[in-house]
Design a protein around this motif. Structure first.
Motif, PDB file in Angstrom:
ATOM      1  N   GLY A   1      -1.722   6.365   6.973  1.00  0.00           N
ATOM      2  CA  GLY A   1      -1.383   7.749   6.631  1.00  0.00           C
ATOM      3  C   GLY A   1      -2.256   8.338   5.537  1.00  0.00           C
ATOM      4  N   THR A   2      -3.071   7.492   4.909  1.00  0.00           N
ATOM      5  CA  THR A   2      -3.976   7.971   3.856  1.00  0.00           C
ATOM      6  C   THR A   2      -5.408   7.971   4.385  1.00  0.00           C
ATOM      7  N   GLN A   3      -6.199   8.931   3.938  1.00  0.00           N
ATOM      8  CA  GLN A   3      -7.621   8.970   4.297  1.00  0.00           C
ATOM      9  C   GLN A   3      -8.430   8.297   3.199  1.00  0.00           C
ATOM     10  N   VAL A   4      -9.582   7.774   3.551  1.00  0.00           N
ATOM     11  CA  VAL A   4     -10.477   7.202   2.544  1.00  0.00           C
ATOM     12  C   VAL A   4     -10.885   8.326   1.592  1.00  0.00           C
ATOM     13  N   PRO A   5     -10.718   8.140   0.264  1.00  0.00           N
ATOM     14  CA  PRO A   5     -11.060   9.218  -0.674  1.00  0.00           C
ATOM     15  C   PRO A   5     -12.555   9.521  -0.632  1.00  0.00           C
TER      16      PRO A   5
ATOM     17  N   PRO B   1       0.815  -1.216   0.000  1.00  0.00           N
ATOM     18  CA  PRO B   1       0.000   0.000   0.000  1.00  0.00           C
ATOM     19  C   PRO B   1       0.853   1.273   0.000  1.00  0.00           C
TER      20      PRO B   1
ATOM     21  N   PRO C   1      -8.704  -1.727   2.992  1.00  0.00           N
ATOM     22  CA  PRO C   1      -8.209  -0.608   3.808  1.00  0.00           C
ATOM     23  C   PRO C   1      -7.232   0.253   3.019  1.00  0.00           C
ATOM     24  N   VAL C   2      -7.275   1.543   3.267  1.00  0.00           N
ATOM     25  CA  VAL C   2      -6.313   2.457   2.637  1.00  0.00           C
ATOM     26  C   VAL C   2      -4.988   2.324   3.395  1.00  0.00           C
ATOM     27  N   PRO C   3      -3.868   2.780   2.802  1.00  0.00           N
ATOM     28  CA  PRO C   3      -2.585   2.662   3.493  1.00  0.00           C
ATOM     29  C   PRO C   3      -2.559   3.514   4.759  1.00  0.00           C
TER      30      PRO C   3
ATOM     31  N   CYS D   1      12.927   8.749   3.973  1.00  0.00           N
ATOM     32  CA  CYS D   1      11.636   9.418   3.817  1.00  0.00           C
ATOM     33  C   CYS D   1      10.800   8.696   2.766  1.00  0.00           C
ATOM     34  N   SER D   2       9.532   9.079   2.685  1.00  0.00           N
ATOM     35  CA  SER D   2       8.605   8.399   1.776  1.00  0.00           C
ATOM     36  C   SER D   2       9.102   8.443   0.336  1.00  0.00           C
TER      37      SER D   2
ATOM     38  N   PRO E   1       5.062   2.667  -0.270  1.00  0.00           N
ATOM     39  CA  PRO E   1       6.416   2.209  -0.595  1.00  0.00           C
ATOM     40  C   PRO E   1       7.172   1.719   0.646  1.00  0.00           C
TER      41      PRO E   1
ATOM     42  N   TYR F   1     -13.589   1.428  -0.166  1.00  0.00           N
ATOM     43  CA  TYR F   1     -12.460   1.500   0.744  1.00  0.00           C
ATOM     44  C   TYR F   1     -12.869   1.545   2.201  1.00  0.00           C
TER      45      TYR F   1
END
Lengths: 336, 380
Positions: free
Chosen positions: B199-203, B106, B195-197, B151-152, B108, B227
């Motif tokens: 740190g990410t919010q559901v779009p 989900p 599930p979203v990764p 970092c990401s 990197p 999601y």
């Protein structure tokens, strides 16, 4: 709102990179050029508007005069200046500039590569034309190289190096509305999500720095003084360029955003991510109230594909094109 | 691109290799002590100190050919032998599995969690052997030191580098087809649900703000998927719940693995041309790793008292058939290197190799058992 058209096949599949699609519309010849990066090759396709003719060309990354191992290309983008258009290709070795049809290389700039490989990767990434006569390219160190481009010929020179970013440059964009009133000419983004807003000139001037939130900003656009930024979290943010005021925040995608594009005449925004989705939005700016609104219009799902490039094919946003990792074609959509 | 990719590529591919070999050793009823010796020898080689030092140096990724050579050597670091067809199939399975894991991660950064899943399993394989366990623990430390501060964007660069390595590989793996994670055209299924990764919010939400920072409007939109909110984050420490299942062992004795060679894409011939330009540096520098491993090849080839052959196919006939019918564009073109010759040519290397020994013991009573085993293998 949009429907799928016939796809354009490309000689190699697209690599997983940010902003991996270049589009240049050649109205007088009723053609559109597309560029898609595959490892150390740029695939160029010239497609006629009636969809009947397609010709291909491949450009390889190389370092002139030195027989060396293949070097990976990070990005290829068209730069439209007042009197000419160039194709800029950035790689681990340096920056190549070609005539827009890819026929002749007009300039080569080598990056300082250390003798032995270092932990910090070395590459150039982030390309933007800045009218009237600049082309700006980002580097993994965070530097931005500003090239002065004459109206014709090969006498391109490095004019300035901007050292504001401390992390690798991811993308850059210039003001695309064509409006003379905008103060900000260029925005640059980096791996920390930091955004720098510049005014062009003999010496570029930093107007504002918008601090990131520790998440890479992979794609950025500048339109009517508004910065539109796409992040690895799938979020899109709209900022007022000169002040850094946050206008809007969109939970846009479920995965890393790889590409943003704006159709300057209509204010349509295109976003594409590794979640297989391309979304079309509308930006509405009200100068009197200094407000910026964003509304969602449309979704397209490219099944089982992590999208790495998406661009409008014209300034109105009537058509757009999409590339995906491991996909051997450019998918096109036009408005119904 | 990223000069930090090779350790992750090697450890994850090595992990997949161990899963597959473990399954085949059990499926072919190889005696427990022989099987254990093979696993221990391979893991010892993988985590040899000098070898890892070399691996963790900043460097560009090896070519597919070069990496395949390294794994050829690794697979033969013990008394087990694999025919060409079986080695090809093993490598296909390893690479497609890791490609799948890299694509499905989900975020990197989750590639590090996948790596820890492989490491956790490897640790479990050698839990009874303290000497090897120590080497594995040290590697955890190195991974944590090198990768957790990244970092990401740096992780995404590593991921992009890996995806270029795996570009255009669409070999169909029957366990993936059965589980419906791969389509019949060889491409992986990328679900737009779940599930979203972290740190990410559901779009689906647009928030608009005034100049003073107050939220003035909220709009919802249909995200086109299904999601859910992110699950908890996996652990990036030596011990811990990794949460993700990517990188855990998907094989068992009852789930045999087959590959279908016809999954080659029509672009692969073109790609082969583009990438096959000989790299003048490759043969020299690349085989430092292969050389380091070459030392472990049995110095006395006539001594096969404990050796046995493992087949990745159900029968010997299938294995032969697979070798004959393998499409050209999928051949790995393993580079042939004579370890002893290279050794002599390079005194420095010889010195390093001297320090690079596996404390392999050959139990004196094994000879008759070895013969029986070989006879048994031939009869399969």
């Amino acid at each position: 709102m949009y429907h799928k058209e016939k796809s354009i096949p490309i000689k190699n599949s697209a690599s997983a990179l940010y902003n991996n699609l270049g589009v240049l519309r050649i109205a007088p010849r009723r053609l559109t050029y597309f560029t898609v990066v595959h490892a150390n090759v740029v695939n160029m396709v010239s497609s006629s508007w009636d969809g009947l003719d397609c010709s291909h060309r491949q450009l390889q990354s190389k370092e002139p005069n030195v027989a060396t191992s293949a070097s990976l290309i990070m990005q290829a983008a068209f730069c439209s200046l007042q009197s000419r258009e160039l194709l800029v290709v950035t790689s681990q070795k340096g920056i190549q500039m070609y005539e827009s049809d890819g026929s002749i290389m007009v300039y080569w700039h080598a990056l300082d590569t250390p003798e032995t490989t270092t932990a910090q990767a070395v590459f150039a990434r982030g390309i933007s034309a800045v009218p009237e006569n600049y082309i700006c390219v980002g580097v993994s160190s965070g530097s931005i190289l500003v090239f002065d481009v004459p109206s014709k010929g090969t006498n391109i020179s490095l004019s300035e190096v901007l050292d504001e970013h401390k992390e690798s440059i991811t993308d850059m964009a210039s003001e695309c509305s064509g409006s003379q009133e905008c103060i900000a000419d260029l925005v640059s983004a980096d791996d920390g999500g930091n955004l720098c807003v510049w005014k062009s000139g003999e010496e570029f001037q930093l107007l504002h720095k918008i601090h990131g939130f520790d998440m890479s900003c992979s794609s950025v656009k500048l339109w009517k003084g508004t910065v539109v930024a796409g992040y690895g979290t799938g979020q899109i943010r709209l900022y007022e360029a000169v002040t850094g005021i946050l206008h809007a925040e969109v939970n846009a995608h479920a995965r890393w955003i790889n590409s943003l594009d704006i159709a300057p005449f209509s204010g349509l925004l295109l976003s594409a991510a590794e979640d297989s989705l391309v979304r079309v939005w509308h930006l509405n700016l009200t100068p009197e109230t200094n407000s910026v609104e964003i509304a969602h219009l449309h979704n397209e799902c490219v099944t089982d594909t992590q999208i790495c490039g998406a661009k409008f094919c014209d300034n109105d946003g009537y058509a757009f094109a999409v590339t995906g990792y491991d996909l051997g074609e450019i998918i096109r959509y036009t408005q119904t | 691109m990223s000069s930090r990719t090779l350790p992750l590529l090697f450890i994850n591919l090595g992990g997949e290799m161990l899963y597959i070999l473990d399954q085949r050793l059990r499926a072919q009823n190889i005696p427990a002590d022989k099987a254990k010796k093979v696993m221990n020898d391979i893991i010892t080689t993988m985590f040899n100190k000098k070898f890892l030092e070399e691996l963790f140096k900043p460097q560009e990724l090896y070519s597919k050919k070069a990496l395949r050579t390294v794994f050829d050597r690794l697979a033969h670091a013990s008394i087990m032998r694999l025919n060409q067809a079986s080695m090809d199939k093993l490598y296909d399975l390893m690479t497609m599995a890791f490609k799948y894991q890299v694509l499905l991660c989900p975020r990197p950064k989750d590639i590090l969690l996948v790596s820890f899943n492989h490491m956790d399993a490897i640790k479990d394989f050698v839990k009874d052997t303290p000497s090897i366990l120590g080497q594995v623990d040290e590697t955890y430390q190195q991974l944590i030191e090198m990768y957790t501060p990244m970092c990401s964007g740096e992780f995404q660069l590593i991921r992009q580098t890996l995806l270029i390595f795996f570009q255009d590989m669409h070999i169909r793996v029957s366990i993936f087809l059965k589980d419906k994670v791969q389509n019949s055209n060889g491409r992986f299924v990328l679900p737009i649900s779940g599930p979203v990764p972290h740190g990410t919010q559901v779009p689906g939400l647009i928030r608009m703000f005034s100049c003073t920072g107050e939220e003035v409007n909220r709009l919802k939109f249909t995200n086109g998927g299904n999601y859910a909110a992110a699950t908890r984050e996996g652990s990036f420490e030596i011990f811990g719940d990794r949460v993700t299942k990517l990188g855990t062992n998907m094989y068992s004795v009852s789930r045999p693995v087959e590959t279908h060679m016809s999954g080659a894409s029509k672009n692969s011939a073109q790609n082969a041309k583009v990438n096959a330009a000989p790299n003048p540096l490759a043969k020299e520098e690349l085989n430092l790793l292969a050389k380091l491993m070459g030392r472990l090849e049995d110095p006395n080839p006539a001594n096969t008292e404990s050796g046995f052959r493992v087949n990745l196919f159900a029968t010997d006939e299938e294995e032969e058939e697979a070798l004959i019918s393998r499409p050209d564009e999928l051949s790995y073109g393993v580079i042939k290197i004579q370890a002893t010759k290279d050794l002599q040519a390079n005194a420095e290397l010889a010195k390093i190799m001297g320090e690079f020994t596996v404390s392999g013991d050959q139990s004196p009573s094994a000879s008759s058992k070895g013969d029986d085993l070989l006879a048994m293998m031939d009869g399969l």
